[in-house]
Structures are given as C-alpha cells and as structure tokens.
Design a protein around this motif. Structure first.
Motif, PDB file in Angstrom:
ATOM      1  N   LEU A 150     -35.361  17.515  36.579  1.00  0.00           N
ATOM      2  CA  LEU A 150     -35.761  17.225  37.615  1.00  0.00           C
ATOM      3  C   LEU A 150     -34.635  16.530  38.665  1.00  0.00           C
ATOM      4  O   LEU A 150     -34.285  16.986  39.859  1.00  0.00           O
ATOM      5  CB  LEU A 150     -37.354  16.851  37.577  1.00  0.00           C
ATOM      6  N   GLU A 151     -34.608  15.512  37.927  1.00  0.00           N
ATOM      7  CA  GLU A 151     -33.300  14.235  38.284  1.00  0.00           C
ATOM      8  C   GLU A 151     -32.522  15.185  38.982  1.00  0.00           C
ATOM      9  O   GLU A 151     -31.705  14.698  40.408  1.00  0.00           O
ATOM     10  CB  GLU A 151     -32.603  13.209  37.660  1.00  0.00           C
TER      11      GLU A 151
ATOM     12  N   PHE B 260     -37.704  17.039  30.716  1.00  0.00           N
ATOM     13  CA  PHE B 260     -37.921  17.267  31.788  1.00  0.00           C
ATOM     14  C   PHE B 260     -37.345  16.540  33.113  1.00  0.00           C
ATOM     15  O   PHE B 260     -37.184  16.577  34.650  1.00  0.00           O
ATOM     16  CB  PHE B 260     -39.720  16.294  31.698  1.00  0.00           C
ATOM     17  N   ALA B 261     -37.132  15.167  32.358  1.00  0.00           N
ATOM     18  CA  ALA B 261     -36.157  14.229  33.892  1.00  0.00           C
ATOM     19  C   ALA B 261     -35.252  14.427  33.954  1.00  0.00           C
ATOM     20  O   ALA B 261     -34.508  14.527  35.562  1.00  0.00           O
ATOM     21  CB  ALA B 261     -36.409  12.563  32.635  1.00  0.00           C
TER      22      ALA B 261
ATOM     23  N   THR C 125     -38.490  13.372  40.649  1.00  0.00           N
ATOM     24  CA  THR C 125     -39.445  13.495  39.566  1.00  0.00           C
ATOM     25  C   THR C 125     -40.209  14.535  38.405  1.00  0.00           C
ATOM     26  O   THR C 125     -40.709  15.003  39.723  1.00  0.00           O
ATOM     27  CB  THR C 125     -40.362  11.399  39.509  1.00  0.00           C
ATOM     28  N   ARG C 126     -40.669  13.901  37.716  1.00  0.00           N
ATOM     29  CA  ARG C 126     -40.960  14.470  37.004  1.00  0.00           C
ATOM     30  C   ARG C 126     -43.165  14.202  37.886  1.00  0.00           C
ATOM     31  O   ARG C 126     -44.065  15.068  37.946  1.00  0.00           O
ATOM     32  CB  ARG C 126     -41.734  13.796  35.634  1.00  0.00           C
ATOM     33  N   ARG C 127     -43.485  13.217  38.160  1.00  0.00           N
ATOM     34  CA  ARG C 127     -44.471  12.739  38.061  1.00  0.00           C
ATOM     35  C   ARG C 127     -44.654  13.896  40.120  1.00  0.00           C
ATOM     36  O   ARG C 127     -46.304  14.195  40.306  1.00  0.00           O
ATOM     37  CB  ARG C 127     -44.676  11.253  39.025  1.00  0.00           C
TER      38      ARG C 127
ATOM     39  N   ILE D 261     -38.026  24.585  34.291  1.00  0.00           N
ATOM     40  CA  ILE D 261     -39.567  23.403  33.419  1.00  0.00           C
ATOM     41  C   ILE D 261     -39.825  24.797  32.145  1.00  0.00           C
ATOM     42  O   ILE D 261     -40.136  24.038  31.397  1.00  0.00           O
ATOM     43  CB  ILE D 261     -40.218  23.018  34.065  1.00  0.00           C
TER      44      ILE D 261
ATOM     45  N   TRP E 216     -43.157  16.336  40.732  1.00  0.00           N
ATOM     46  CA  TRP E 216     -43.030  17.803  40.069  1.00  0.00           C
ATOM     47  C   TRP E 216     -44.892  18.524  39.715  1.00  0.00           C
ATOM     48  O   TRP E 216     -45.270  19.137  40.236  1.00  0.00           O
ATOM     49  CB  TRP E 216     -41.893  17.968  38.558  1.00  0.00           C
ATOM     50  N   GLN E 217     -45.342  16.913  39.465  1.00  0.00           N
ATOM     51  CA  GLN E 217     -46.759  17.536  38.841  1.00  0.00           C
ATOM     52  C   GLN E 217     -47.225  17.566  40.548  1.00  0.00           C
ATOM     53  O   GLN E 217     -48.654  18.555  40.133  1.00  0.00           O
ATOM     54  CB  GLN E 217     -47.474  15.995  38.117  1.00  0.00           C
TER      55      GLN E 217
ATOM     56  N   ASP F  64     -40.686  14.615  27.831  1.00  0.00           N
ATOM     57  CA  ASP F  64     -40.249  13.376  29.215  1.00  0.00           C
ATOM     58  C   ASP F  64     -38.459  13.825  29.665  1.00  0.00           C
ATOM     59  O   ASP F  64     -38.280  13.424  30.258  1.00  0.00           O
ATOM     60  CB  ASP F  64     -40.970  11.530  28.955  1.00  0.00           C
TER      61      ASP F  64
END
Length: 145
Positions: free
Chosen positions: A26-27, A22-23, A32-34, A106, A36-37, A19
């Motif tokens: 991505l930040e 990834f955070a 955010t990771r969500r 990622i 991206w998902q 986490d």
C-alpha cells in the motif's frame, strides 16, 4: 521446535507478516492500511467518523496506532478519495477507482498467504479462530466489535 510454539506465537507472527506485506504494497501507492480499510468501509455505505472508528476499533488496539481515524480521514479527503459533507464521509469516484486497483494488489497477498491451503483448510482455520474468540468472550453482536 515449531510444533512446540504456542498458538499466540503463530497468531502474532502471521499478523505481523500480513501487516508488513500490506504496508509495503500500500505504501508504494501512497496509502496506509487503515486508509485502505476506511475506503472499504465507505465503499459499503457513507459513515460518520465515530462509525468508522467503531468499525476499525480492533485495529487500534496496538500502541503504535492512533485511537481514531481522524488523521487518515483528513488525508483521504485531501487526496480526493473521499468527501466529507454534513458529518458523513463518502467514497468518491476517484477513491472507488483507487480502491479497486488496491484491492487487486491485496488479493494477491491473500492468495499468497493461503496458497498451500485448500478452501476447506482455510475455512477451518477461520472458523476455529472465531470459536476461540467467542470462547474468550468476543460477542459479534456487541456494539463495540
């Protein structure tokens, strides 16, 4: 000392480290990771908000996560990365290009996390965790998974 630590310790530690990585990655790119998902799910096919929420439900288990994707969706629509028409969300060309760039970053994290594992070791870890989840009642065919 490490050998006596239980499975739960290692699962939580690795999850937390993933986490964090990834955070941070991505930040730097304003997502955010969500989010991206969400982009990954929409890359497969358009979906409604309930479908996206169901697809990401395992990630909403922690108390610091919202219970739905509403906020994430609105930000992605505002950024032009996804569109919302007739109740369905779809990834836009801009979102697709951004997802491809983010996916490269990622993939570097994933490669780093498994760098000392050969393919069979990684596959064995994943298969073992899946068996343990099934033993504890997880049903991959259940609608809420």
């Amino acid at each position: 000392m490490n050998a006596t630590r239980p499975l739960g310790y290692w699962l939580k530690l690795v999850d937390s480290l993933i986490d964090e990585q990834f955070a941070a990655t991505l930040e730097e790119h304003g997502v955010t990771r969500r989010q991206w998902q969400v982009l990954n799910l929409l890359e497969q096919q358009p979906a409604t908000e309930p479908e996206l929420t169901a697809g990401l439900s395992p990630f909403f288990a922690s108390p610091d996560e919202p219970t739905s994707v509403s906020e994430h969706l609105m930000e992605l629509v505002e950024s032009g990365w996804i569109s919302h028409e007739e109740g369905e969300f779809s990834i836009t060309d801009r979102g697709h290009v951004s997802l491809m760039k983010l996916s490269e970053l990622i993939e570097k994290i994933r490669t780093q996390s498994g760098q000392d594992l050969d393919g069979s070791e990684y596959a064995a870890v994943v298969a073992t965790l899946e068996k343990m989840a099934r033993n504890l009642g997880w049903d991959p065919d259940a609608e809420d998974n």
